[in-house]
Every structure is written in structure tokens, then in C-alpha cells.
Write a protein that holds these residues in place. Structure first.
Motif, mmCIF file in Angstrom:
data_model
loop_
_atom_site.group_PDB
_atom_site.id
_atom_site.type_symbol
_atom_site.label_atom_id
_atom_site.label_comp_id
_atom_site.label_asym_id
_atom_site.label_seq_id
_atom_site.Cartn_x
_atom_site.Cartn_y
_atom_site.Cartn_z
ATOM 1 N N CYS A 58 0.856 -1.173 0.000
ATOM 2 C CA CYS A 58 0.000 0.000 0.000
ATOM 3 C C CYS A 58 0.902 1.236 0.000
ATOM 4 O O CYS A 58 1.885 1.289 0.746
ATOM 5 C CB CYS A 58 -0.880 -0.029 1.258
ATOM 6 N N ARG A 60 0.335 4.041 1.076
ATOM 7 C CA ARG A 60 0.077 4.924 2.197
ATOM 8 C C ARG A 60 0.620 4.353 3.509
ATOM 9 O O ARG A 60 1.293 5.045 4.253
ATOM 10 C CB ARG A 60 -1.438 5.120 2.306
ATOM 11 N N CYS A 61 0.340 3.069 3.756
ATOM 12 C CA CYS A 61 0.765 2.485 5.040
ATOM 13 C C CYS A 61 1.814 1.390 4.862
ATOM 14 O O CYS A 61 2.394 0.938 5.839
ATOM 15 C CB CYS A 61 -0.443 1.933 5.791
ATOM 16 N N VAL A 63 1.438 -1.744 4.139
ATOM 17 C CA VAL A 63 1.066 -3.128 4.391
ATOM 18 C C VAL A 63 0.984 -3.818 3.024
ATOM 19 O O VAL A 63 0.948 -3.139 1.992
ATOM 20 C CB VAL A 63 -0.296 -3.206 5.140
ATOM 21 N N CYS A 70 -4.586 0.256 0.464
ATOM 22 C CA CYS A 70 -5.177 -0.967 1.013
ATOM 23 C C CYS A 70 -6.579 -0.710 1.577
ATOM 24 O O CYS A 70 -7.024 0.434 1.663
ATOM 25 C CB CYS A 70 -4.271 -1.528 2.108
ATOM 26 N N CYS A 73 -6.620 1.621 4.708
ATOM 27 C CA CYS A 73 -6.437 3.060 4.431
ATOM 28 C C CYS A 73 -7.670 3.693 3.787
ATOM 29 O O CYS A 73 -7.911 4.882 3.957
ATOM 30 C CB CYS A 73 -5.229 3.266 3.530
HETATM 31 ZN ZN LIG Z 1 -2.746 1.091 3.573
#
Ligand SMILES: [Zn+2]
Length: 197
Positions: A58, A60-61, A63, A70, A73
Motif C-alpha cells: 500500500c 500509504r501504510c 502493508v 489498502c 487506508c
Molecule cells: Zn494502507
């Protein structure tokens, strides 16, 4: 060991990449896959191939995710003001399994380790700081209690002035025998004692 099939030997060697799998278990697994469950083994091979091709991170995070962002998010029902920092996707899964955190996550790529030459850049600290600057009310550091965990927590703290940082309590695990604990854990537990009455 006498080889009867070079490919079989290769399969055994390849299986030993799995954690906790030595030569004997690898041999048992390889025999099982080839002799007993060839159809399931084919499914395993194709799912593994597809997963390796399609699972990324992902953006953003970080994972594991098949999409740019994901499901955690993009879930509007989750609390986007609390960001929990973990050091691996496995740790994120542990919190999700327990259902204890309904906020967002950021997955580091391990921990900073000055002794091993692992720098903040290598564990995605710049990306984390970018994420924090987008605006969160609280950053929860859920890091392993170790020298590296401490180094990472302190570095993040130094880079996040004015941000509310919290961390997991450290100390005696549930069911932990005080007699058997090491002095560091005892010291942390005593230092983090809470008022009871
Ligand atoms: Zn994420």
C-alpha cells in the motif's frame, strides 16, 4: 544423501527457505507434495506465483496490498486521526486479529539499528514523517522492546516535535513469572508502574 532426482533435491532445498524448516522437514514436505497431494501442490505453486506477481505494498501504510491503497487506508469507518506504527505486516495482522485498533497503520521496514548500519531511510522513516505531516492526532509506537526499538522510537520522537506520541506499555507479560524475568524487563515494569489507589 544419494540423489534420485536433481529436481527433487532442488525442491527440498527451496522449501528450506521457510522459517523453521530444516532438511528433514523439507524432505517430508517435498515427498508429500509430489506423492500425496500433487493437485494441491499445483494450486500452491500457481497461487504462490500469482501472489508474488500481484501483491505489493500500500502506498500509504506499506502493508501488503494488491491495490495502490489498502482496504484499511480506504475504510472511511476507521479512525483516521490515530496512526499506529508497527515494524512488520505480521505485527499489523496481530493487532487486526485482536481487533484492538480501529485507526490507521504505518508499517516500517524493520527497525533502525545503528550497530548493524540500518539507517532511518532504510526503514521508511521519511515516508512515515510525510504521513504524520498530513495530519494525525496521535502516533502510537507499537515497537518491539529492544535496543533497536528504543533507537527507532527516540529517532521518531526527535523528528516529530509537537506531535502526540504514545507507546505500548512495557513490562511483565500476562502470566509472566516475576522470578523468571530479566532485570531489564523488571526495571521497565517498575519504571512504568501505575497508581492503583
Ligand atoms: Zn494502507
Amino acid at each position: 544423501m544419494k540423489s534420485f532426482s536433481p529436481l527433487f533435491d532442488e525442491l527440498q532445498r527451496a522449501l528450506q527457505v521457510l522459517p523453521g524448516v530444516g532438511p528433514r522437514s523439507a524432505q517430508r514436505m517435498a515427498l508429500n507434495l509430489i506423492e500425496r497431494t500433487p493437485r494441491e501442490a499445483k494450486t500452491l505453486a500457481s497461487v504462490l506465483d500469482q501472489a508474488l506477481n500481484e501483491i505489493g505494498h500500500c502506498q500509504r501504510c506499506y502493508v501488503l496490498s494488491e491495490t495502490d491503497e489498502c482496504q484499511i487506508c480506504t475504510d472511511a469507518k476507521r479512525d483516521h486521526t490515530r496512526l499506529m506504527v508497527v515494524e512488520s505486516p505480521g505485527q499489523l495482522l496481530a493487532f487486526e486479529r485482536a481487533g484492538l485498533h480501529d485507526g490507521q497503520y504505518f508499517v516500517l521496514n524493520g527497525l533502525i539499528s545503528p550497530l548493524d548500519g540500518v539507517s532511518p531511510d532504510e526503514v521508511r522513516i521519511p515516508q512515515l514523517l510525510g504521513r504524520v505531516r498530513e495530519g494525525v492526532d496521535e502516533v502510537i509506537l507499537a515497537l518491539t522492546s529492544s535496543v533497536e526499538g528504543e533507537a527507532t522510537a527516540h529517532y521518531i520522537k526527535s523528528q516529530c516535535p509537537g506531535i502526540t506520541l504514545t507507546r505500548l506499555a512495557r513490562g511483565i507479560p500476562m502470566g509472566g513469572d516475576i522470578e523468571a524475568l530479566d532485570p531489564n524487563t523488571l526495571e521497565l515494569a517498575l519504571g512504568a508502574r501505575e497508581r492503583w489507589s
